[in-house]
Design a protein around this motif. Structure first.
Motif, short mmCIF file in Angstrom:
data_model
loop_
_atom_site.label_atom_id
_atom_site.label_comp_id
_atom_site.label_asym_id
_atom_site.label_seq_id
_atom_site.Cartn_x
_atom_site.Cartn_y
_atom_site.Cartn_z
N UNK A 168 -5.45 -0.63 -12.12
CA UNK A 168 -6.99 -0.24 -11.66
C UNK A 168 -7.26 -0.80 -10.42
N UNK A 169 -7.27 0.30 -9.87
CA UNK A 169 -8.20 -0.24 -8.46
C UNK A 169 -9.56 0.61 -8.11
N UNK A 170 -10.70 0.12 -8.70
CA UNK A 170 -11.99 0.18 -9.06
C UNK A 170 -12.26 -0.32 -8.05
N UNK A 171 -12.87 0.81 -7.67
CA UNK A 171 -13.71 -0.08 -5.82
C UNK A 171 -12.80 -0.44 -4.70
N UNK A 172 -11.51 -0.24 -5.49
CA UNK A 172 -10.65 -1.32 -3.97
C UNK A 172 -10.58 -0.42 -2.23
N UNK A 173 -9.96 -0.68 -1.55
CA UNK A 173 -10.74 -0.26 -0.71
C UNK A 173 -8.64 0.44 0.58
N UNK A 174 -8.59 1.71 0.26
CA UNK A 174 -7.48 2.34 0.42
C UNK A 174 -7.50 3.20 1.70
N UNK A 175 -7.89 2.58 2.67
CA UNK A 175 -8.94 3.92 3.86
C UNK A 175 -7.69 3.53 4.74
N UNK A 176 -7.21 5.13 5.02
CA UNK A 176 -5.64 5.05 6.26
C UNK A 176 -4.42 4.70 5.67
N UNK A 177 -4.59 4.67 4.51
CA UNK A 177 -3.54 4.29 3.66
C UNK A 177 -1.65 5.08 3.43
N UNK A 178 -0.70 4.89 3.52
CA UNK A 178 0.29 5.50 3.51
C UNK A 178 0.50 5.46 1.40
N UNK A 179 0.51 6.73 1.25
CA UNK A 179 0.34 6.82 -0.73
C UNK A 179 1.16 7.71 -0.80
N UNK A 180 1.97 8.18 0.59
CA UNK A 180 3.11 9.84 0.21
C UNK A 180 3.47 9.07 -1.50
N UNK A 181 3.79 9.92 -2.16
CA UNK A 181 4.96 9.42 -3.91
C UNK A 181 4.54 8.89 -4.34
N UNK A 182 3.35 8.29 -4.23
CA UNK A 182 2.58 6.60 -5.08
C UNK A 182 2.09 7.82 -6.24
N UNK A 183 2.62 6.57 -7.82
CA UNK A 183 2.48 7.38 -9.05
C UNK A 183 1.39 6.83 -9.47
N UNK A 184 -0.14 7.29 -9.42
CA UNK A 184 -1.45 6.51 -9.88
C UNK A 184 -1.28 7.54 -11.55
N UNK A 185 -0.24 7.85 -12.57
CA UNK A 185 -0.92 8.30 -13.41
C UNK A 185 -1.80 7.26 -14.27
N UNK A 186 -3.13 7.76 -15.28
CA UNK A 186 -3.37 7.52 -15.85
C UNK A 186 -3.97 5.38 -14.97
N UNK A 187 -3.93 6.04 -13.59
CA UNK A 187 -5.02 4.51 -13.43
C UNK A 187 -5.94 5.11 -12.53
N UNK A 188 -7.25 4.13 -12.53
CA UNK A 188 -8.36 3.99 -12.58
C UNK A 188 -8.85 3.90 -10.77
N UNK A 189 -9.18 5.16 -10.15
CA UNK A 189 -9.53 4.52 -8.38
C UNK A 189 -11.24 5.22 -8.62
N UNK A 190 -11.82 4.62 -9.73
CA UNK A 190 -13.43 5.04 -10.01
C UNK A 190 -14.45 4.41 -8.23
N UNK A 191 -14.50 4.59 -7.83
CA UNK A 191 -15.28 4.15 -7.05
C UNK A 191 -15.05 3.64 -5.30
N UNK A 192 -13.13 4.13 -5.79
CA UNK A 192 -12.56 3.18 -4.55
C UNK A 192 -12.94 3.91 -3.41
N UNK A 193 -12.10 3.68 -2.25
CA UNK A 193 -12.59 5.14 -1.02
C UNK A 193 -10.82 4.31 -0.55
N UNK A 194 -10.51 6.32 0.02
CA UNK A 194 -9.30 6.61 0.06
C UNK A 194 -9.06 7.30 1.67
N UNK A 195 -10.64 7.46 2.18
CA UNK A 195 -10.56 8.30 3.48
C UNK A 195 -9.43 8.23 4.25
#
Length: 332
Positions: A281-308
């Protein structure tokens, strides 16, 4: 060099043999076919009244050459080990890594070719090391050290403290050196002996973590003398509660965060490449400029998260909740 040269180095977790076989020999140049044999095996470490079962999930095989160079590389090793970085002539380095949360390496290599070395000099040398880092060790089972119903945050920090102890005391890098000149050919094996680290301090720290009144991840890290940003690459943080924590610029590549609670956590500019975040559960998490290459978000929640600005190349977003997620300037 006219005959094959074979040298073997062993550690607790790994047998490594290099075989250098000349394929041509003339006045101008010589080609040597380099192959590797080896075996990766799990280990059991006795600690206090319990025991820890562990093994390798990866590592780095690196070569340093003098008066010689790799003129070609074989890709056959990909059939035996999970290669995530392939070598080049300027950087003859192989990097191996299983996916986050995967099992350990239990592989046997039998004369697997690595490539061809070319030299124009009778005086040349080669040095090979297999280096293990903190993200390359996985504990598969712990018995007799704590109750299995201990809360996930404490289990994660306890597990990590033991991994770093094993890295220091049980996982020295094997080193093999070939040295050639006009009159002799031979190799040098540098002894690899486990460091006799005293586990008393470790056991005392484990007791302090188990008995801590707090379940806060950062406070437990402080008790364990762990750096939350730097000491958890490849760690098992499955099911942990990290809600609202400031973890920006964390180096957490290949971390297992399956089912973790990361709501409103700050992981901006962090390295989470290859991380397992399925069901998290990453709801509302701040992931701006993060390196998420090849990360597995299967059935995860990124609702309202900032991935800019985040790097998402190769990431698995299957059945991910992206409701009102900020994906501005992301790289897919």
């Amino acid at each position: 060099m006219t005959q094959p040269l074979r040298l073997t180095q062993s550690t607790e977790l790994l047998d490594l043999t290099l075989i250098a076989t000349p394929s041509s020999d003339n006045s101008n140049s010589q080609e040597i076919q380099l192959a590797v044999e080896g075996q990766f095996r799990p280990q059991v470490f006795s600690l206090g009244e319990g025991q820890v079962k562990y093994g390798l999930t990866g590592g780095i095989l690196q070569f340093h050459l003098q008066e010689a160079y790799f003129s070609s590389f074989s890709e056959e090793i990909k059939n035996y080990l999970p290669v995530i970085k392939f070598p080049s002539a300027d950087h003859p380095t192989w990097k191996f890594a299983l996916g986050a949360g995967a099992d350990i390496l239990e592989t046997t290599l039998d004369g697997v070719p690595l490539g061809t070395i070319t030299t124009n000099s009778p005086n040349w040398s080669l040095e090979a090391t297999y280096t293990v880092g903190e993200s390359d060790i996985l504990i598969t089972e712990i018995d007799g050290l704590w109750r299995h119903d201990l809360r996930p945050n404490k289990q994660a920090v306890l597990n990590r403290k033991i991994v770093l102890f094993l890295l220091e005391s049980q996982c020295q890098s094997p080193l093999i050196s070939f040295e050639m000149n006009e009159k002799t050919q031979g190799g040098v094996l540098f002894p690899v002996e486990p460091i006799q680290a005293d586990p008393k301090e470790l056991l005392a720290t484990l007791e302090a973590i188990k008995n801590a009144s707090s379940n806060n991840f950062l406070e437990l890290c402080q008790i364990a003398n762990l750096n939350p940003q730097l000491d958890f690459a490849g760690a098992n943080l499955r099911g942990t509660t990290l809600r609202g924590l400031d973890l920006n610029r964390a180096h957490w590549s290949r971390v297992n965060l399956r089912g973790a609670d990361l709501t409103d956590a700050d992981l901006s500019e962090s390295n989470l490449q290859g991380a397992k975040l399925s069901g998290a559960d990453l709801s509302g998490a701040y992931l701006s400029n993060a390196n998420l290459k090849e990360a597995d978000f299967h059935r995860a929640s990124l609702a309202l998260a900032n991935l800019s600005g985040a790097k998402l190349q190769g990431a698995n977003l299957e059945e991910t909740n992206l409701s009102q997620t900020n994906l501005n300037d992301c790289q897919f």
